[in-house]
Each structure stands twice: as C-alpha cells, then as structure tokens.
Design an enzyme around this catalytic site. Structure first.
Site, PDB file in Angstrom:
ATOM      1  N   GLU A 170      30.216 -32.694  -8.506  1.00  0.00           N
ATOM      2  CA  GLU A 170      30.308 -32.716  -7.040  1.00  0.00           C
ATOM      3  C   GLU A 170      29.114 -33.407  -6.382  1.00  0.00           C
ATOM      4  O   GLU A 170      29.252 -34.024  -5.328  1.00  0.00           O
ATOM      5  CB  GLU A 170      30.455 -31.289  -6.499  1.00  0.00           C
ATOM      6  CG  GLU A 170      31.800 -30.636  -6.819  1.00  0.00           C
ATOM      7  CD  GLU A 170      31.842 -29.917  -8.152  1.00  0.00           C
ATOM      8  OE1 GLU A 170      32.864 -29.266  -8.447  1.00  0.00           O
ATOM      9  OE2 GLU A 170      30.833 -30.007  -8.912  1.00  0.00           O
ATOM     10  N   PHE A 172      36.080 -14.163  -6.378  1.00  0.00           N
ATOM     11  CA  PHE A 172      35.841 -15.168  -7.408  1.00  0.00           C
ATOM     12  C   PHE A 172      35.593 -16.532  -6.769  1.00  0.00           C
ATOM     13  O   PHE A 172      36.341 -16.974  -5.906  1.00  0.00           O
ATOM     14  CB  PHE A 172      37.043 -15.244  -8.354  1.00  0.00           C
ATOM     15  CG  PHE A 172      36.908 -16.303  -9.415  1.00  0.00           C
ATOM     16  CD1 PHE A 172      35.962 -16.186 -10.421  1.00  0.00           C
ATOM     17  CD2 PHE A 172      37.730 -17.425  -9.395  1.00  0.00           C
ATOM     18  CE1 PHE A 172      35.837 -17.168 -11.390  1.00  0.00           C
ATOM     19  CE2 PHE A 172      37.615 -18.405 -10.358  1.00  0.00           C
ATOM     20  CZ  PHE A 172      36.657 -18.289 -11.367  1.00  0.00           C
ATOM     21  N   GLN A 173      34.533 -17.184  -7.182  1.00  0.00           N
ATOM     22  CA  GLN A 173      34.107 -18.493  -6.676  1.00  0.00           C
ATOM     23  C   GLN A 173      33.919 -18.484  -5.160  1.00  0.00           C
ATOM     24  O   GLN A 173      34.205 -19.468  -4.478  1.00  0.00           O
ATOM     25  CB  GLN A 173      35.075 -19.596  -7.107  1.00  0.00           C
ATOM     26  CG  GLN A 173      34.998 -19.878  -8.606  1.00  0.00           C
ATOM     27  CD  GLN A 173      35.659 -21.177  -9.015  1.00  0.00           C
ATOM     28  OE1 GLN A 173      36.599 -21.653  -8.361  1.00  0.00           O
ATOM     29  NE2 GLN A 173      35.199 -21.754 -10.115  1.00  0.00           N
ATOM     30  N   LYS A 191      41.578 -20.811   1.891  1.00  0.00           N
ATOM     31  CA  LYS A 191      42.820 -21.221   1.239  1.00  0.00           C
ATOM     32  C   LYS A 191      44.054 -20.843   2.058  1.00  0.00           C
ATOM     33  O   LYS A 191      45.049 -21.581   2.056  1.00  0.00           O
ATOM     34  CB  LYS A 191      42.903 -20.608  -0.162  1.00  0.00           C
ATOM     35  CG  LYS A 191      44.001 -21.223  -1.024  1.00  0.00           C
ATOM     36  CD  LYS A 191      43.870 -20.815  -2.478  1.00  0.00           C
ATOM     37  CE  LYS A 191      44.918 -21.520  -3.342  1.00  0.00           C
ATOM     38  NZ  LYS A 191      44.795 -21.133  -4.769  1.00  0.00           N
ATOM     39  N   MET A 244       6.933 -42.605 -12.276  1.00  0.00           N
ATOM     40  CA  MET A 244       6.097 -42.302 -11.116  1.00  0.00           C
ATOM     41  C   MET A 244       5.314 -41.012 -11.332  1.00  0.00           C
ATOM     42  O   MET A 244       4.164 -40.892 -10.890  1.00  0.00           O
ATOM     43  CB  MET A 244       6.959 -42.207  -9.856  1.00  0.00           C
ATOM     44  CG  MET A 244       6.160 -42.257  -8.566  1.00  0.00           C
ATOM     45  SD  MET A 244       5.252 -43.809  -8.345  1.00  0.00           S
ATOM     46  CE  MET A 244       6.536 -44.871  -7.716  1.00  0.00           C
TER      47      MET A 244
END
Length: 597
Positions: free
Chosen positions: A62, A124-125, A174, A493
C-alpha cells in the site's frame, strides 16, 4: 456515458455505494486507481470488475500505491487516486500520505473500514484511520451516511487540488459501500463547507515587489515546487519573467525543471548540496524573491544567517507559510502562477544595471563546484557523478521524453546535480519527508501515466530494497521501467555523516548481504545488467536504454565517495565545503547543527 444518460439510469436502478463511488470518480475524470484489495473494500473491487472506465493497477504494497499515485499526479497535473483496505492496508499507506502532504501532492486515498456498527469494537482489521491520518493529510472524512458519499467525494477532489495541494483520505465503512446510496447531480446535495483559497496577490504587494525589483542591484529568483504544482503556465511565466528582467534563478530540489537547468540564467540548485554560485548568490543578494518555495531547513541552513542583507518577497498560496520560518518584507499571498503573471504585467523593463552582479556570479561559477575527476582507464572505479552524467548524456541522444524518479540519499543529490531538466514535471523525488523506497513505485506511476516515455529510477542499493517488491507490479503490467542503481554497498548519506560527525564510526550503515541484482531482476521476469568499471559503463547504459522491457542496472561505484559541495548542517551559505580536502571543517559543526542532520 453522458451525464443525462447516467442520471436516467440512476433514476431507474438503485446503486450501491461502491457503484456511486465509481460514478463520481468517472465524473472527476479519474482514469487510473492504484491499490491493493482486502475484505473491507471487496464491494468496491467488485464494482471495478463490472466497469471499464477506470483502470486499476495492482501494486504489491500500500505504501507503493501512494507513491505511484504521487508520481502519476506530479507528472500529469491530475489528482492521484489510491484504494486500500482497512486496518493494515490503511496504516501501510500513512508513509506515502505524509510524503504527499509535505511535498504538496494532490491525492485521494480511499480506505476501507469495518461496518459502522462495529467501529470502536476492535473488529478484525479495524483501525482508527481518520484519527491516525489526521496529521498525515490535508483533510480526511469518515462517511457515516449513504447520502453523504457522493458530496464528500466531490468535495474531497476540490480540497485535494485547490489551494496548496495535498492528500485527502475518505474512510468508507463496508455497509456504506454495500448498501444503496443516492447519486445527486453535481452541485446537488453538497456539503455546506466551501474551500476557497485566495488566488490573487494583493495589488499593493505587487507594486511593492516591482519597486524592489527596479532598485535591486543583486536580485535573485528563488523558485520551488509550488511553481510546478501551479501548472505549466506558471513555469512558462517564470521563464518569461527571468528573460525580461535578466535576474538569475535558483531552485529548490522540488522545483527543478520549472526553469531550464541548462539556461545560462540558472545558477543551479541551492541548499545543503546546491551549487557554490547558487548558495553564494543567495547569501549575497539584496533582493530575494521566493516563488512557490517554503524556506525548508535544507535550503536555509542557519536561519539567522540566511540571506542576511536581502529584501525578501515571498509568493505562496498557503498563508501558514508566510513568516513561518523566515521574516518576510512583502508577502504575495495567492497562486504563484497568477502572481508571476501579475508581475509580468506590471514590469516595464526598467531596472538597475545588473552587469556587476552577473560578473560576480560568473566568478563564483568559474569555480565549477560540481566538477569531478574521473579516471578514464578501462578498469577504473566508476565515480557516481560520472555514472549520472553519462546516463544523462546518453538519454539526450535518444530525444525521448524522459522522466526521472529517485530514492533518497547521496544518489538523489548526484541526480539533482548532474541530470539536467528543461521541462517541469519530469523530476519526481521525495523532498520534505525524504522517503527511502519512493523511487521504484513512483516510476510505476510515471510509466502508467506516460506509457511511451522513458522512465528511469536513479537509486541507491539500500533504498531500492525498501520497495523492491514493486518489480512484480512492473512485470505484471509489462512496464519498461529502468532501475539505475548506484551501488556503493552503504547507506551512503548515513555513512557520509558518520564520517563527518562521528569519527568514521560506520555503525550499521554497511550492507553485508546484498542480493545479486541481476538474478533478482531475472526472478521478477526482467533483465539484469552490471557495470563494475568505467570500461563497462557505457555499454550497460546503452543496453539498458535500448531494451524495450524492464531493466535493473547494477552500477558498482566508489564506496567512499562523498556528496559535495555541501553546507555543513547549521552553517550559513557562505561556509560551504567544496570537496574532501575541506572535510576537516565539518568538525566546526555545533551541537545544534548536529541535531539538524
């Protein structure tokens, strides 16, 4: 499908929230969405499956979706769109959202959420996505009612692209996307809020600026990414303004390409790894006109010593940036493109004789602060500056439209110093956040936006591994992205600062278990090449550019090379280190300066 037919179908058939969402995205002229599916967004993915107006690009992470959408937005001037699922899907996107916020990139991030009845129950999630992303976005929304869906999405596009651009997140429970939702015509069912940033600078401020320009003996245009964000006309206006006034121009990292970097009036990039002439001109000018730049700490160095004797004008669309870091004499609040147009209309061509100023600048330029010596014997070690310079020279011969992305580190600075950009929107890098792992997914976004263009990610081996999984995305969509790795086996760096500030104690900055990048490229269905010395470099670049598919070029460069010139952290612009023979001066860095690294 025209608007009347769409409305007719809407009146005869109930639409799900997911279908309404896609209808509004089409209305907003969205053509591409970068995303990764999950349970909370399956209704949206099902709706995507049933239509053919919007293309979906399946990334492998993502964070990469957001970086790809950033590059798509930056290279096209459109709003980038991201689709992620709830919980870890949304939290994985946060790094990209902060990157877009700091670099002012217009994005819409659509995140799935558990059903409204389960929010707050540790489902969940589930994650508090709006809470987590509030400081990471320009604005965010949680859609609680079906009737708010279309108005919120429409407003989100206005907010993302209006004023100072930035990312906007829409959290979609949802039940909102599964259930029916209305689709009011555009303009109906609006939310009551209105985003109306100021676009035109104050007329008196324009007059004050013109008066300052006429009396200046040592003027300088200090330009930034805001000019590119404003659109092509802003870059065209800058070129015309510089031509009419004869003023020198310098640029931030994010502004490269707004003014042609091969133009004689361009002094190079300013700031920590900017050119000697750009930094000395910034320090010594008597008029500094900042156009679409925000006085970032990598530009200003020590704030109390920044351009100490100049009259300062700041053109910016974001009022929060005015007097935020540097005290300004004249603020020009408004869209920088329109501000430049107003300055062009007010300028009558009468000003001071600038020949003494240009003579001084040419003296600084003669020092050739970006120069380097490359041993040209066949077996010689490749210096990274030479690799970038040869890459630029050989791409120029092709005459193709070229987009360059980078990761973050020494290679990023060498790319900024030695690859030239004469057009805006071709240089795509992470500036404010400095996100390792930006370049490869950004190359995906740029290549999707410009399928016939040459897209090159100039990378370091450490940054490359941050989002290496996107080679899978590149393979799936047969994207001819070129990954050009300057491989010095160090986090370059980090190693440089450890050398300068920490007694060359290279704590955890050496990569002891790098992959074989040729075999890795082949595992992802691509082509791998390697150059280990000067004699092999041109051949590898030539093969890379000639190949019509994805290529990973592993360019083995000098491991101990440091990036110069540089302003030691916390030092003023006139105390630059021009090369390794001056590294001992880094010992003068104060404790405060060390904290700014």
């Amino acid at each position: 499908m025209n608007a009347s037919r769409q409305q007719e179908e809407t009146n005869t058939k109930a639409l799900s929230g997911a279908e309404v969402l896609l209808r509004v995205l089409v209305e907003q002229e969205v053509e591409v969405v970068f995303g990764y599916p999950g349970g909370a967004v399956l209704p949206i993915y099902d709706a995507l499956f049933k239509q053919n107006r919007i293309r979906h690009i399946l990334v492998r992470h993502e964070q990469a979706a957001v970086h790809a959408a950033e590059a798509y937005a930056r290279s096209t001037g459109k709003v980038g769109v991201v689709l992620v699922t709830s919980g870890p899907g949304a939290t994985n996107a946060v790094t990209g959202l902060v990157d877009a916020l700091m670099d002012s990139i217009p994005l819409i991030c659509l995140s799935g959420q558990v059903p409204t009845a389960l929010i707050g129950n540790d489902a969940f999630q589930e994650a508090d996505t709006t809470g987590i992303t509030r400081p990471a976005t320009k604005h965010n929304y949680l859609v609680k009612r079906p009737s708010d869906l279309a108005p919120i999405v429409r407003e989100a596009f206005e907010v993302a692209s209006g004023g100072r651009p930035g990312p906007v997140l829409i959290d979609l429970p949802k039940d909102i996307t599964v259930g029916n939702a209305p689709l009011p015509t555009s303009g109906e069912g609006r939310l009551h809020r209105r985003y109306a940033p100021r676009l035109d600078a104050d007329a008196d401020a324009i007059k004050q600026t013109i008066a300052a320009m006429k009396r200046a003996k040592r003027p300088l245009f200090y330009t930034g990414g805001g000019i590119i964000n404003s659109g092509p006309k802003a870059s065209e206006g800058l070129r015309e303004l510089a031509r009419r006034t004869g003023f020198p121009v310098t640029s931030t990292l994010m502004g490269l390409g707004a003014f042609p970097t091969t133009d004689k009036q361009f002094l190079g990039m300013l700031g920590m790894h900017g050119s000697y002439e750009a930094n000395l001109a910034t320090h010594g000018c008597d008029l500094l006109i900042a156009l679409g730049s925000r006085f970032d700490d990598r530009v200003t160095g020590r704030v109390d010593a920044f351009s100490p004797n100049s009259f300062k004008v700041h053109a910016d669309i974001d009022p929060a940036q005015i007097n935020k870091i540097i005290k300004i004499d004249v603020p020009l609040l408004g869209d920088v493109g329109r501000t430049i147009e107003a300055l062009l209309q007010a300028w009558d061509g009468e000003g001071q004789d600038l020949s003494p100023w240009w003579a001084q600048i040419e003296g600084w330029r003669a020092l050739d602060s970006l120069g380097f010596q490359q041993d040209m014997s066949t077996e010689a070690i490749i210096r990274p500056q030479y690799a970038v310079r040869r890459l630029y020279e050989m791409t120029q011969r092709l005459g193709r439209d070229t987009f360059v992305t980078t990761e973050v580190g020494q290679h990023q600075m060498w790319a900024a110093q030695h690859f030239q950009f004469d057009k805006p929107n071709r240089w795509l890098t992470s500036g404010g956040l400095g996100t390792m792992g930006y370049g490869l997914p950004a190359a995906v976004g740029a290549q999707i936006a410009h399928p016939d263009a040459l897209v090159i990610d100039i990378a370091g081996e450490a940054s490359t591994l941050m989002n290496i999984q996107e080679l899978g995305t590149i393979a799936q969509y047969r994207l001819p992205v070129k990954l050009f790795i300057l491989n010095n086996r160090y986090m370059g760096m980090v190693r440089q600062w450890q050398e300068l500030l920490h007694g060359s104690r290279y704590s955890q900055s050496y990569s002891e278990a790098l992959p074989d990048f040729i075999r890795l490229a082949e595992a992802f269905h691509g082509t791998g090449l390697r150059a280990t010395n000067v004699g092999e470099l041109d051949g590898v670049i030539e093969k890379m550019l000639a190949h019509d598919g994805p290529v990973v070029a592993d360019i083995c460069v000098a491991q101990d090379e440091n990036c110069f010139p540089m302003i030691p952290s916390g030092a003023p612009h006139n105390e630059m280190l021009l090369g390794p023979d001056q590294e001992a001066n880094a010992a003068k860095i104060t404790q405060e300066g060390m904290m700014l690294v």
